[in-house]
Scaffold this motif. Structure first.
Motif, PDB file in Angstrom:
ATOM      1  N   PRO A 113       4.808  48.448   8.317  1.00 41.32           N
ATOM      2  CA  PRO A 113       5.152  47.019   8.303  1.00 41.32           C
ATOM      3  C   PRO A 113       4.293  46.247   7.314  1.00 41.32           C
ATOM      4  CG  PRO A 113       5.045  47.819  10.562  1.00 41.32           C
ATOM      5  CD  PRO A 113       4.547  48.939   9.684  1.00 41.32           C
ATOM      6  N   PRO A 114       4.883  45.278   6.613  1.00 40.41           N
ATOM      7  CA  PRO A 114       4.130  44.519   5.600  1.00 40.41           C
ATOM      8  C   PRO A 114       2.813  43.946   6.108  1.00 40.41           C
ATOM      9  CG  PRO A 114       6.456  44.012   5.434  1.00 40.41           C
ATOM     10  CD  PRO A 114       6.304  44.879   6.650  1.00 40.41           C
ATOM     11  N   SER A 115       2.798  43.451   7.341  1.00 43.69           N
ATOM     12  CA  SER A 115       1.565  42.852   7.866  1.00 43.69           C
ATOM     13  C   SER A 115       0.438  43.876   7.938  1.00 43.69           C
ATOM     14  CB  SER A 115       1.824  42.256   9.255  1.00 43.69           C
ATOM     15  OG  SER A 115       2.218  43.262  10.172  1.00 43.69           O
ATOM     16  N   ARG A 116       0.792  45.137   8.226  1.00 42.90           N
ATOM     17  CA  ARG A 116      -0.238  46.178   8.313  1.00 42.90           C
ATOM     18  C   ARG A 116      -0.722  46.593   6.923  1.00 42.90           C
ATOM     19  NH1 ARG A 116       1.653  50.221  13.265  1.00 42.90           N
ATOM     20  NH2 ARG A 116       1.585  48.626  14.918  1.00 42.90           N
ATOM     21  N   ILE A 117       0.184  46.559   5.950  1.00 47.95           N
ATOM     22  CA  ILE A 117      -0.249  46.855   4.580  1.00 47.95           C
ATOM     23  C   ILE A 117      -1.234  45.779   4.114  1.00 47.95           C
ATOM     24  CG2 ILE A 117       0.499  47.008   2.171  1.00 47.95           C
ATOM     25  CD1 ILE A 117       3.056  48.321   3.144  1.00 47.95           C
ATOM     26  N   VAL A 118      -0.926  44.536   4.425  1.00 50.30           N
ATOM     27  CA  VAL A 118      -1.833  43.432   4.083  1.00 50.30           C
ATOM     28  C   VAL A 118      -3.188  43.641   4.748  1.00 50.30           C
ATOM     29  CG1 VAL A 118      -2.280  40.969   4.455  1.00 50.30           C
ATOM     30  CG2 VAL A 118      -0.035  41.722   3.633  1.00 50.30           C
ATOM     31  N   ASP A 119      -3.174  43.979   6.032  1.00 46.74           N
ATOM     32  CA  ASP A 119      -4.432  44.220   6.748  1.00 46.74           C
ATOM     33  C   ASP A 119      -5.208  45.380   6.123  1.00 46.74           C
ATOM     34  OD1 ASP A 119      -3.936  42.179   8.521  1.00 46.74           O
ATOM     35  OD2 ASP A 119      -3.144  43.481  10.101  1.00 46.74           O
ATOM     36  N   ALA A 120      -4.475  46.419   5.707  1.00 44.63           N
ATOM     37  CA  ALA A 120      -5.127  47.583   5.104  1.00 44.63           C
ATOM     38  C   ALA A 120      -5.790  47.210   3.787  1.00 44.63           C
ATOM     39  CB  ALA A 120      -4.109  48.701   4.891  1.00 44.63           C
ATOM     40  N   VAL A 121      -5.140  46.387   2.982  1.00 41.04           N
ATOM     41  CA  VAL A 121      -5.725  45.938   1.708  1.00 41.04           C
ATOM     42  C   VAL A 121      -7.018  45.177   1.981  1.00 41.04           C
ATOM     43  CG1 VAL A 121      -5.417  44.415  -0.286  1.00 41.04           C
ATOM     44  CG2 VAL A 121      -3.545  45.908   0.449  1.00 41.04           C
ATOM     45  N   ARG A 122      -6.983  44.289   2.970  1.00 42.86           N
ATOM     46  CA  ARG A 122      -8.192  43.519   3.307  1.00 42.86           C
ATOM     47  C   ARG A 122      -9.315  44.442   3.791  1.00 42.86           C
ATOM     48  NH1 ARG A 122      -4.494  39.315   6.463  1.00 42.86           N
ATOM     49  NH2 ARG A 122      -4.129  37.764   4.837  1.00 42.86           N
ATOM     50  N   THR A 123      -8.946  45.405   4.627  1.00 43.49           N
ATOM     51  CA  THR A 123      -9.950  46.314   5.179  1.00 43.49           C
ATOM     52  C   THR A 123     -10.613  47.133   4.084  1.00 43.49           C
ATOM     53  OG1 THR A 123      -8.759  46.485   7.284  1.00 43.49           O
ATOM     54  CG2 THR A 123     -10.291  48.260   6.757  1.00 43.49           C
ATOM     55  N   VAL A 124      -9.804  47.671   3.173  1.00 44.16           N
ATOM     56  CA  VAL A 124     -10.318  48.467   2.066  1.00 44.16           C
ATOM     57  C   VAL A 124     -11.163  47.597   1.126  1.00 44.16           C
ATOM     58  CG1 VAL A 124      -9.608  49.698  -0.023  1.00 44.16           C
ATOM     59  CG2 VAL A 124      -8.548  50.253   2.164  1.00 44.16           C
ATOM     60  N   ALA A 125     -10.733  46.373   0.901  1.00 45.47           N
ATOM     61  CA  ALA A 125     -11.486  45.459   0.040  1.00 45.47           C
ATOM     62  C   ALA A 125     -12.892  45.229   0.573  1.00 45.47           C
ATOM     63  CB  ALA A 125     -10.758  44.125  -0.096  1.00 45.47           C
ATOM     64  N   ASP A 126     -13.043  45.291   1.903  1.00 42.48           N
ATOM     65  CA  ASP A 126     -14.345  45.110   2.535  1.00 42.48           C
ATOM     66  C   ASP A 126     -15.168  46.399   2.546  1.00 42.48           C
ATOM     67  OD1 ASP A 126     -14.002  42.422   3.055  1.00 42.48           O
ATOM     68  OD2 ASP A 126     -13.123  42.756   5.029  1.00 42.48           O
ATOM     69  N   GLY A 127     -14.590  47.479   1.982  1.00 41.20           N
ATOM     70  CA  GLY A 127     -15.318  48.730   1.915  1.00 41.20           C
ATOM     71  C   GLY A 127     -15.176  49.609   3.140  1.00 41.20           C
ATOM     72  N   ASN A 128     -14.192  49.299   3.988  1.00 44.32           N
ATOM     73  CA  ASN A 128     -13.986  50.070   5.209  1.00 44.32           C
ATOM     74  C   ASN A 128     -12.728  50.923   5.109  1.00 44.32           C
ATOM     75  OD1 ASN A 128     -16.224  48.883   6.612  1.00 44.32           O
ATOM     76  ND2 ASN A 128     -14.999  47.027   6.804  1.00 44.32           N
ATOM     77  N   PRO A 129     -12.703  52.070   5.774  1.00 43.00           N
ATOM     78  CA  PRO A 129     -11.517  52.931   5.721  1.00 43.00           C
ATOM     79  C   PRO A 129     -10.338  52.316   6.450  1.00 43.00           C
ATOM     80  CG  PRO A 129     -13.112  53.813   7.273  1.00 43.00           C
ATOM     81  CD  PRO A 129     -13.786  52.679   6.564  1.00 43.00           C
ATOM     82  N   ALA A 130      -9.138  52.551   5.926  1.00 43.31           N
ATOM     83  CA  ALA A 130      -7.913  52.052   6.547  1.00 43.31           C
ATOM     84  C   ALA A 130      -6.869  53.157   6.513  1.00 43.31           C
ATOM     85  CB  ALA A 130      -7.401  50.816   5.803  1.00 43.31           C
ATOM     86  N   LEU A 131      -6.607  53.736   7.672  1.00 44.48           N
ATOM     87  CA  LEU A 131      -5.613  54.805   7.772  1.00 44.48           C
ATOM     88  C   LEU A 131      -4.516  54.389   8.738  1.00 44.48           C
ATOM     89  CD1 LEU A 131      -7.888  57.966   8.070  1.00 44.48           C
ATOM     90  CD2 LEU A 131      -6.618  57.218   6.069  1.00 44.48           C
TER      91      LEU A 131
END
Length: 225
Positions: A113-131
């Motif tokens: 879902p688009p909202s989860r892709i957005v969340d994943a981008v934010r998480t990765v931008a903060d240096g945290n893993p997003a799977l």
């Protein structure tokens, strides 16, 4: 979310124009994200990243010519590399682990879902893993599932050689990272300060030649097989 935070600069890499357009619409609709460029293949991605210096690259795994894994490895050899979030329609064990070992911080499927892709981008931008949940399940299965004794031995020996360069405290920190603990939790477990945890983590990156905490965790798991 902090409205004063500087927008995360994103480059989208995918060989399908419609996919790039859809992702741009989703990401540019967020006040804290901005798509600064697109690329249709790995070679173009390297050029664009050099020019734009994005915070995050949303990278397709399979593309004609240079694929996403090879491109990710190349990007992460450059000074001040971006964080990479892999995006694909495929979810095989080899692709997930290959992406993480290449240095990607996250892996999500294109039907996420688009909202989860957005969340994943934010998480990765903060240096945290997003799977994605599917990717997480496959990483666990691949890490704990059956492999040939020769493959296990080879991975174990290679990982142990790398980890042997660490001090005792650095090994403790690596073990805690593999257990999924954050800096504050590691500090509490080891009875040290968060600043010391960050210093140990920086040493792990340098000594193990890794780019992120996911790669540290994979090395620890390999050493313990």
């Amino acid at each position: 979310m902090n409205s004063e935070r500087k927008p995360v600069r994103v480059v989208i890499v995918d060989d399908e124009q419609l996919v790039r357009m859809a992702l741009r619409l989703v990401l540019d609709g967020e006040p804290d994200l901005t798509v600064v460029a697109e690329a249709a293949d790995g070679d173009a991605a390297i050029t664009v990243v050099e020019e734009q210096r994005p915070d995050v690259v949303l990278m397709d795994v399979r593309m004609p010519g240079r694929d996403g894994l090879s491109t990710t490895r190349e990007l992460l050899t450059r000074p001040a590399p971006p964080r990479v979030l892999m995006l694909t329609t495929f979810d095989s064990d080899d692709l997930v682990l290959g992406a993480l070992r290449a240095g990607a911080l996250g892996f999500v499927l294109k039907d996420t879902p688009p909202s989860r892709i957005v969340d994943a981008v934010r998480t990765v931008a903060d240096g945290n893993p997003a799977l994605s949940p599917v990717a997480t399940a496959r990483v666990i299965a691949a890490a704990t599932g059956p492999r040939s004794s020769e493959a296990r031995r080879s991975s174990r020996e290679a990982a142990r050689r790398q980890l042997s360069t660490l001090t005792e405290r650095e090994r403790d920190t690596a073990r805690a990272i593999a257990d999924g603990l954050g800096n504050a939790e590691i500090a509490e477990r080891l009875r040290i300060t968060v600043a010391t945890v960050k210093a140990h983590t920086g040493s792990l990156f340098a000594k193990l030649a890794v780019e992120n905490r996911v790669q540290i965790a994979l090395l620890v798991r390999d050493a313990e097989e």
